[in-house]
Each structure stands twice: as structure tokens, then as C-alpha cells.
Motif scaffolding. Structure first.
Motif, PDB file in Angstrom:
ATOM      1  N   THR A  42       0.814  -1.214   0.000  1.00  0.00           N
ATOM      2  CA  THR A  42       0.000   0.000   0.000  1.00  0.00           C
ATOM      3  C   THR A  42       0.847   1.264   0.000  1.00  0.00           C
ATOM      4  N   ASP A  43       2.082   1.163   0.463  1.00  0.00           N
ATOM      5  CA  ASP A  43       2.961   2.338   0.497  1.00  0.00           C
ATOM      6  C   ASP A  43       3.851   2.403  -0.747  1.00  0.00           C
ATOM      7  N   ARG A  44       3.360   1.892  -1.854  1.00  0.00           N
ATOM      8  CA  ARG A  44       4.158   1.840  -3.075  1.00  0.00           C
ATOM      9  C   ARG A  44       4.306   3.226  -3.709  1.00  0.00           C
ATOM     10  N   LEU A  45       5.332   3.347  -4.523  1.00  0.00           N
ATOM     11  CA  LEU A  45       5.605   4.546  -5.300  1.00  0.00           C
ATOM     12  C   LEU A  45       5.241   4.269  -6.744  1.00  0.00           C
ATOM     13  N   HIS A  46       4.369   5.096  -7.315  1.00  0.00           N
ATOM     14  CA  HIS A  46       3.984   4.951  -8.718  1.00  0.00           C
ATOM     15  C   HIS A  46       4.892   5.798  -9.596  1.00  0.00           C
ATOM     16  N   VAL A  47       5.470   5.200 -10.608  1.00  0.00           N
ATOM     17  CA  VAL A  47       6.228   5.914 -11.624  1.00  0.00           C
ATOM     18  C   VAL A  47       5.378   5.891 -12.896  1.00  0.00           C
ATOM     19  N   ILE A  48       4.799   7.032 -13.228  1.00  0.00           N
ATOM     20  CA  ILE A  48       3.810   7.114 -14.304  1.00  0.00           C
ATOM     21  C   ILE A  48       4.469   7.738 -15.535  1.00  0.00           C
ATOM     22  N   ILE A  49       4.542   6.961 -16.606  1.00  0.00           N
ATOM     23  CA  ILE A  49       5.325   7.348 -17.777  1.00  0.00           C
ATOM     24  C   ILE A  49       4.417   7.570 -18.983  1.00  0.00           C
ATOM     25  N   GLY A  50       4.423   8.789 -19.501  1.00  0.00           N
ATOM     26  CA  GLY A  50       3.725   9.080 -20.744  1.00  0.00           C
ATOM     27  C   GLY A  50       2.255   9.430 -20.564  1.00  0.00           C
ATOM     28  N   THR A  51       1.669   9.879 -21.652  1.00  0.00           N
ATOM     29  CA  THR A  51       0.303  10.410 -21.629  1.00  0.00           C
ATOM     30  C   THR A  51      -0.744   9.364 -21.286  1.00  0.00           C
ATOM     31  N   TYR A  52      -0.640   8.172 -21.864  1.00  0.00           N
ATOM     32  CA  TYR A  52      -1.674   7.160 -21.639  1.00  0.00           C
ATOM     33  C   TYR A  52      -1.764   6.776 -20.168  1.00  0.00           C
ATOM     34  N   ALA A  53      -0.623   6.593 -19.523  1.00  0.00           N
ATOM     35  CA  ALA A  53      -0.632   6.246 -18.100  1.00  0.00           C
ATOM     36  C   ALA A  53      -1.089   7.425 -17.248  1.00  0.00           C
ATOM     37  N   GLN A  54      -0.677   8.640 -17.640  1.00  0.00           N
ATOM     38  CA  GLN A  54      -1.095   9.813 -16.876  1.00  0.00           C
ATOM     39  C   GLN A  54      -2.615   9.988 -16.903  1.00  0.00           C
ATOM     40  N   LYS A  55      -3.219   9.729 -18.046  1.00  0.00           N
ATOM     41  CA  LYS A  55      -4.671   9.892 -18.152  1.00  0.00           C
ATOM     42  C   LYS A  55      -5.416   8.989 -17.178  1.00  0.00           C
ATOM     43  N   ARG A  56      -4.862   7.822 -16.900  1.00  0.00           N
ATOM     44  CA  ARG A  56      -5.542   6.889 -16.000  1.00  0.00           C
ATOM     45  C   ARG A  56      -5.145   7.087 -14.544  1.00  0.00           C
ATOM     46  N   TYR A  57      -3.883   7.442 -14.296  1.00  0.00           N
ATOM     47  CA  TYR A  57      -3.374   7.396 -12.931  1.00  0.00           C
ATOM     48  C   TYR A  57      -3.004   8.748 -12.330  1.00  0.00           C
ATOM     49  N   VAL A  58      -3.174   9.820 -13.074  1.00  0.00           N
ATOM     50  CA  VAL A  58      -2.926  11.156 -12.520  1.00  0.00           C
ATOM     51  C   VAL A  58      -4.192  11.984 -12.738  1.00  0.00           C
ATOM     52  N   PRO A  59      -5.195  11.806 -11.883  1.00  0.00           N
ATOM     53  CA  PRO A  59      -6.476  12.466 -12.110  1.00  0.00           C
ATOM     54  C   PRO A  59      -6.406  13.985 -12.084  1.00  0.00           C
ATOM     55  N   ASP A  60      -5.422  14.543 -11.371  1.00  0.00           N
ATOM     56  CA  ASP A  60      -5.295  16.001 -11.313  1.00  0.00           C
ATOM     57  C   ASP A  60      -4.167  16.498 -12.220  1.00  0.00           C
ATOM     58  N   ARG A  61      -3.931  15.742 -13.301  1.00  0.00           N
ATOM     59  CA  ARG A  61      -2.890  16.142 -14.243  1.00  0.00           C
ATOM     60  C   ARG A  61      -3.234  17.485 -14.885  1.00  0.00           C
ATOM     61  N   ARG A  62      -2.227  18.138 -15.453  1.00  0.00           N
ATOM     62  CA  ARG A  62      -2.412  19.413 -16.129  1.00  0.00           C
ATOM     63  C   ARG A  62      -2.926  19.183 -17.550  1.00  0.00           C
ATOM     64  N   LYS A  63      -2.999  20.251 -18.337  1.00  0.00           N
ATOM     65  CA  LYS A  63      -3.657  20.167 -19.646  1.00  0.00           C
ATOM     66  C   LYS A  63      -2.879  19.328 -20.660  1.00  0.00           C
ATOM     67  N   ASN A  64      -1.583  19.147 -20.451  1.00  0.00           N
ATOM     68  CA  ASN A  64      -0.810  18.307 -21.358  1.00  0.00           C
ATOM     69  C   ASN A  64       0.349  17.680 -20.596  1.00  0.00           C
ATOM     70  N   LEU A  65       1.078  16.793 -21.264  1.00  0.00           N
ATOM     71  CA  LEU A  65       2.147  16.061 -20.597  1.00  0.00           C
ATOM     72  C   LEU A  65       3.232  16.997 -20.077  1.00  0.00           C
ATOM     73  N   THR A  66       3.626  17.977 -20.883  1.00  0.00           N
ATOM     74  CA  THR A  66       4.694  18.877 -20.461  1.00  0.00           C
ATOM     75  C   THR A  66       4.325  19.619 -19.189  1.00  0.00           C
ATOM     76  N   ASP A  67       3.113  20.142 -19.130  1.00  0.00           N
ATOM     77  CA  ASP A  67       2.684  20.868 -17.936  1.00  0.00           C
ATOM     78  C   ASP A  67       2.588  19.943 -16.719  1.00  0.00           C
ATOM     79  N   THR A  68       2.153  18.705 -16.960  1.00  0.00           N
ATOM     80  CA  THR A  68       2.060  17.749 -15.852  1.00  0.00           C
ATOM     81  C   THR A  68       3.437  17.420 -15.311  1.00  0.00           C
ATOM     82  N   VAL A  69       4.387  17.128 -16.202  1.00  0.00           N
ATOM     83  CA  VAL A  69       5.742  16.800 -15.751  1.00  0.00           C
ATOM     84  C   VAL A  69       6.406  18.017 -15.110  1.00  0.00           C
ATOM     85  N   ALA A  70       6.125  19.209 -15.632  1.00  0.00           N
ATOM     86  CA  ALA A  70       6.684  20.428 -15.039  1.00  0.00           C
ATOM     87  C   ALA A  70       6.185  20.630 -13.610  1.00  0.00           C
TER      88      ALA A  70
END
Length: 199
Positions: free
Chosen positions: A120-148
Motif C-alpha cells: 500500500t505504500d508503493r511509489l507509482h512511476v507514471i510514464i507518458g500520456t496514456y498512463a497519466q490519463k488513468r493514474y494522474v487524475p489532477d494532471r495538467r492540460k498536457n504532458l509537459t505541464d504535468t511533468v513540469a
């Protein structure tokens, strides 16, 4: 989950043929996990080289990813340290500008069952747009902004662009990623590895 039960689930995934009619190169699900793995890498889907070898991230993208994370090959391929759970477990084939998107059947079919059995205390490493769309619900408008915005997702999640050689232009255009984000990423990964070693 007892190890034998997890082994059974991994066996189910590796023998899955749900997407077979859509995979021109055939099925070869690629996954790595154990019930101890506290670092979970969720990327896109295997490429052609990984499809041929059956070894996750066994390509130039994988070498870059291991450098980004500060992991040795031995650490990266130790399922007690790193679980590798792509959005699509099989190589989807190539398109005009890279690989096709991961098959949409995989994540809904397998991810919850597999991730629920990891620490339960795992660290998620989320790579690329497809994974971000599913696992980063509060992501920014695009990948660059999310990673920034990488620091906002720590300590539980690391967001990364895809380490493909095709993304060299992105890396050149965004020097802050190598200068600021990656040192923090490596520190967080090192913390997880050290915690595992002390257990």
C-alpha cells in the motif's frame, strides 16, 4: 496475496489472448511483479524489441529510464524491488509516427487485480500520456505541464515523459527536467530501495 496466488495471477496475464485479433505480431504479455515491490512502473506498452525478447524495457528507452531512475539493471529487474505494469501488456504494432496506442482492454481487465496486491505504500512511476490519463487524475492540460508540476505529485507519484529516443527534442526544449526533476526523482527512488533493504 500469497506468492502462489500472485504467481497464478501473473500466469493468467501472461497467457491472456483477449486482444489477439488486434495484434498483428501476436500476443506476448510482458509484466513483472512481486508482492514486495514498492516501486511500480506504469508505462505505455512494450515495443518491438521487448516483444521479441520478452524482457520489459529491454531497449534504448529502458536504458534511458534506468538512468533517469538511478537504478542498476539488477535492481530494475528484481521483481521484489520493481513491478512493471504497462498500460498494454502486448506490443500493439507500429503506426506512422511510432507505436500504436496500448490496447484499451488491458488496464481495466488486469490492473486493479494486480495493483491491489502490491504494498500500500508503493511509489507509482507514471510514464507518458496514456498512463497519466488513468493514474494522474489532477494532471495538467498536457504532458509537459504535468511533468513540469512534478514536485506536486511526490512523494507517492513520479510523473515522467516517455524515455524514447524520439523524445530527444522534448528533452532539449525542457532542460529543467534533467536539471531539476531528475535529481529529486533519483532521491525518491533511492529512498524506496533503501527502505526495502532495511525491511
Amino acid at each position: 496475496m500469497p506468492a502462489r496466488t500472485l504467481d497464478h495471477l501473473l500466469g493468467e496475464i501472461r497467457s491472456c489472448t483477449v486482444c489477439a485479433p488486434h495484434l498483428e505480431h501476436g500476443v506476448r504479455p510482458v509484466v513483472q511483479a512481486s508482492s514486495r515491490a514498492r516501486i511500480v512502473i506504469i508505462g505505455q506498452a512494450p515495443g518491438r524489441r521487448v516483444h521479441e525478447s520478452g524482457v520489459p524495457w529491454d531497449d534504448p528507452s529502458g536504458r534511458t529510464l534506468r538512468r533517469w531512475l538511478g537504478l542498476t539493471d539488477e535492481q530494475f529487474y528484481d521483481p521484489d524491488i520493481v513491478a512493471i505494469v504497462p498500460m498494454g501488456f502486448c506490443y500493439p504494432g507500429s503506426a506512422a509516427s511510432g507505436d500504436k496506442p496500448p490496447r484499451p482492454e488491458c488496464a481495466p481487465l488486469w490492473h486493479e487485480r494486480l495493483l491491489d496486491e502490491l504494498p500500500t505504500d508503493r511509489l507509482h512511476v507514471i510514464i507518458g500520456t496514456y498512463a497519466q490519463k488513468r493514474y494522474v487524475p489532477d494532471r495538467r492540460k498536457n504532458l509537459t505541464d504535468t511533468v513540469a508540476n512534478w514536485s506536486a505529485y511526490l512523494p507517492g507519484t513520479i510523473v515522467l515523459p516517455h524515455p524514447s529516443p524520439r523524445n530527444q527534442h522534448w528533452l532539449t526544449k525542457n532542460p529543467w527536467f534533467e536539471a531539476n526533476a531528475l535529481p529529486a526523482v533519483r532521491r525518491r527512488i533511492a529512498e524506496c530501495v533503501a527502505d526495502d533493504a532495511s525491511r
